[in-house]
Design an enzyme around this catalytic site. Structure first.
Site, mmCIF file in Angstrom:
data_model
loop_
_atom_site.group_PDB
_atom_site.id
_atom_site.type_symbol
_atom_site.label_atom_id
_atom_site.label_comp_id
_atom_site.label_asym_id
_atom_site.label_seq_id
_atom_site.Cartn_x
_atom_site.Cartn_y
_atom_site.Cartn_z
ATOM 1 N N CYS A 90 45.757 77.970 101.101
ATOM 2 C CA CYS A 90 46.280 76.817 100.363
ATOM 3 C C CYS A 90 45.142 75.855 100.031
ATOM 4 O O CYS A 90 44.329 75.525 100.905
ATOM 5 C CB CYS A 90 47.349 76.110 101.188
ATOM 6 S SG CYS A 90 48.066 74.654 100.398
ATOM 7 N N CYS A 96 46.404 67.958 103.484
ATOM 8 C CA CYS A 96 47.801 67.909 103.914
ATOM 9 C C CYS A 96 47.864 68.051 105.435
ATOM 10 O O CYS A 96 47.098 68.817 106.032
ATOM 11 C CB CYS A 96 48.565 69.049 103.242
ATOM 12 S SG CYS A 96 50.238 69.309 103.876
ATOM 13 N N CYS A 99 49.369 71.847 108.166
ATOM 14 C CA CYS A 99 48.749 72.990 108.834
ATOM 15 C C CYS A 99 47.437 72.562 109.488
ATOM 16 O O CYS A 99 46.714 71.718 108.960
ATOM 17 C CB CYS A 99 48.460 74.119 107.842
ATOM 18 S SG CYS A 99 49.940 74.894 107.162
ATOM 19 N N GLN A 280 66.616 76.636 112.974
ATOM 20 C CA GLN A 280 65.312 77.226 113.255
ATOM 21 C C GLN A 280 64.513 77.274 111.954
ATOM 22 O O GLN A 280 65.065 77.375 110.863
ATOM 23 C CB GLN A 280 65.470 78.618 113.850
ATOM 24 C CG GLN A 280 66.076 78.630 115.234
ATOM 25 C CD GLN A 280 65.216 77.914 116.280
ATOM 26 O OE1 GLN A 280 64.012 77.733 116.100
ATOM 27 N NE2 GLN A 280 65.843 77.498 117.364
ATOM 28 N N TYR A 311 72.769 72.830 125.063
ATOM 29 C CA TYR A 311 72.164 72.410 123.796
ATOM 30 C C TYR A 311 72.429 73.484 122.731
ATOM 31 O O TYR A 311 71.518 74.071 122.170
ATOM 32 C CB TYR A 311 70.663 72.161 123.943
ATOM 33 C CG TYR A 311 70.309 71.166 125.033
ATOM 34 C CD1 TYR A 311 70.326 69.796 124.786
ATOM 35 C CD2 TYR A 311 69.968 71.605 126.316
ATOM 36 C CE1 TYR A 311 70.005 68.888 125.788
ATOM 37 C CE2 TYR A 311 69.651 70.702 127.311
ATOM 38 C CZ TYR A 311 69.678 69.349 127.056
ATOM 39 O OH TYR A 311 69.359 68.443 128.055
ATOM 40 N N CYS A 401 60.512 75.063 122.821
ATOM 41 C CA CYS A 401 59.620 74.716 121.704
ATOM 42 C C CYS A 401 58.491 73.824 122.181
ATOM 43 O O CYS A 401 57.706 73.333 121.366
ATOM 44 C CB CYS A 401 60.407 74.038 120.577
ATOM 45 S SG CYS A 401 61.173 72.471 121.053
#
Length: 448
Positions: A90, A96, A99, A280, A311, A401
């Site tokens: 990219c 940005c 990433c 997700q 959850y 996560c």
């Protein structure tokens, strides 16, 4: 009347801060830190200098870098590139903030993440770690975008935040699903014409099975003309609906446009999630998590077996789990519970609205489950983990996560007599340092 104390012999002298030396110096990158920044070591000094974090570098790089804080630097020049370096896919990479690792190949990143997870478990005290399996989502599959919008003298900027805070216009993206990327120019044009958008707004795009679904938070109030414009826009671009709420508000959103039911399939069941519902990041990542959880289930001894799901959200795992045993699903978000309950009619599923951080499911209830499936938010399970440790269910399938919290809980589970049976690393946050982990903990039941 309060008085400011006079400086005397008992007062502490003001500590002077030495000015930051910003002279570019040569560093060798020895490793990546947990956030994906390179950890640099000075090459032109014999002193035992502290490590410095340098973004967008790779282990093996030698760089000329300039300090910007006491422990961070930015690259001025890449002197010797590491063999693992690749060309970022990219053109916005490095500007940005979406990433951090596009200068490294996905294969290398996945091995690094596996190594980080293995190291974390070993530090937590796991001595018999099973082989770590892994799955990585392909590019251009992310179906959820949290975007920021700013009105400027040149028009509307719509995209992600740079490192440092400013919004960068998202003109391309190797992460997002093409259906979202292709919508961005039209979204900019739409925002520019709205009264409800004065200077700042946030836009959440969920790409559902029924098409894009939008949640807009802005600093103005929708006018009658806005509602007409938004309905025409949604109709023209195949958008199922658009909800709105004031920016920074915690109030429930107001549906401004609903042209068709917003639906997403979990297994064979279609659910109508609320605006802005958590999903997700990708269909592929969701499938990998689901498969890892189902594979980790113990065999069901009979129809009376139950799985307790904590959850549960809108039912991502609930419906696949119900094919194996009755599910008692607990969730604290009222709109998610409503969506899950409507879809669960006639299924082997009992749904309860419960704030698990304040009113956890009790240890006695957990102890009777065939398995407990835990998928906590990023901050962890809080008081609910205490009840799990007290209840000691035979099997705990933990979807995390946040590996840092997972390793903290792992140390507690080991002390409670658990062992780690399986570990699955799922890299659905491609080119970032974020990692999803599914692991099973088991504990032999004690005879009484």
């Amino acid at each position: 009347m309060s008085r400011r104390p006079e400086r005397g012999r008992h007062s502490r002298p003001r500590r002077e801060t030495a000015p930051l030396d910003q002279t570019p110096r040569r560093y060798r990158i020895d490793a990546l830190g947990s956030s994906g920044d390179g950890i640099g070591c000075l090459l032109d000094s014999e002193a035992d200098a502290s490590p410095v974090f340098i973004p967008f570098t790779a282990p093996g790089d030698e760089v000329l870098a300039r300090m910007v804080s006491t422990d961070r630097a930015i690259v001025e020049e890449l002197l010797v590139p590491a063999p693992e370096r690749v060309t970022p896919p990219c053109d916005l990479f490095g500007v940005c903030g979406g990433c951090a690792l596009q200068h490294l190949s996905p294969a290398w990143i996945l091995e690094w993440k596996k190594s980080e997870i293995a190291t974390g478990f070993l530090k937590a005290g796991v001595t018999d770690l099973p082989e770590i399996r892994a799955f990585q989502t392909p590019p251009a599959t992310r179906r959820r975008a949290d975007l920021a919008a700013r009105r400027t003298h040149n028009g509307v900027t719509l995209g992600l935040h740079q490192r440092g805070g400013a919004v960068i216009d998202l003109t391309e993206c190797a992460l997002l699903h093409p259906a979202i990327v292709s919508l961005l120019p039209a979204l900019r044009g739409m925002l520019e014409r709205l009264d409800l958008f004065r200077r700042e707004a946030d836009l959440l795009v969920n790409l559902l099975d029924s098409g894009p679904d939008l949640l807009l938070a802005s600093d103005g109030v929708p006018s009658t003309a806005d509602r007409t414009k938004l309905a025409d826009f949604c109709r023209s671009h195949g958008i199922s609906g658009l909800a709105w709420k004031p920016k920074e508000s915690l109030d429930k959103s107001e549906t401004l446009v609903r042209l068709a039911p917003a639906t997403v399939a979990f297994g064979d069941v279609r659910v109508e999630p609320p605006p802005g519902a958590f999903l997700q990041a990708s269909r592929e990542g969701e499938g990998a998590i689901r498969d890892a959880v189902i594979e980790a289930l113990p065999p069901s001894p009979g129809r009376k077996s139950k799985i307790i799901e904590l959850y549960a959200g809108c039912g991502t795992l609930t419906f696949p789990l119900s094919a194996h045993a009755r599910v008692e699903a607990f969730e604290g978000h009222p709109d998610a519970v409503q969506a899950l309950s409507r879809a669960a009619v006639g299924q082997r599923i009992d749904v309860s609205l419960r704030d698990l951080n304040r009113q956890p499911v009790e240890a006695k209830t957990l102890s009777t489950a065939l398995a407990v499936v835990l998928d906590p938010p990023h901050a962890g399970a809080g008081l609910q983990m205490t009840q799990i440790l007290d209840g000691k269910p035979a099997a705990l399938i933990y979807v995390s996560c946040n590996p840092r919290i997972l390793f903290r809980d792992t140390a507690l589970l080991l002390k409670a007599g658990y062992r780690v049976d399986s570990v699955m690393v799922i890299d659905q946050f491609l080119w970032s340092a974020e990692t999803e982990v599914v692991c099973r903990f088991s504990r032999k039941r004690q005879r009484t």
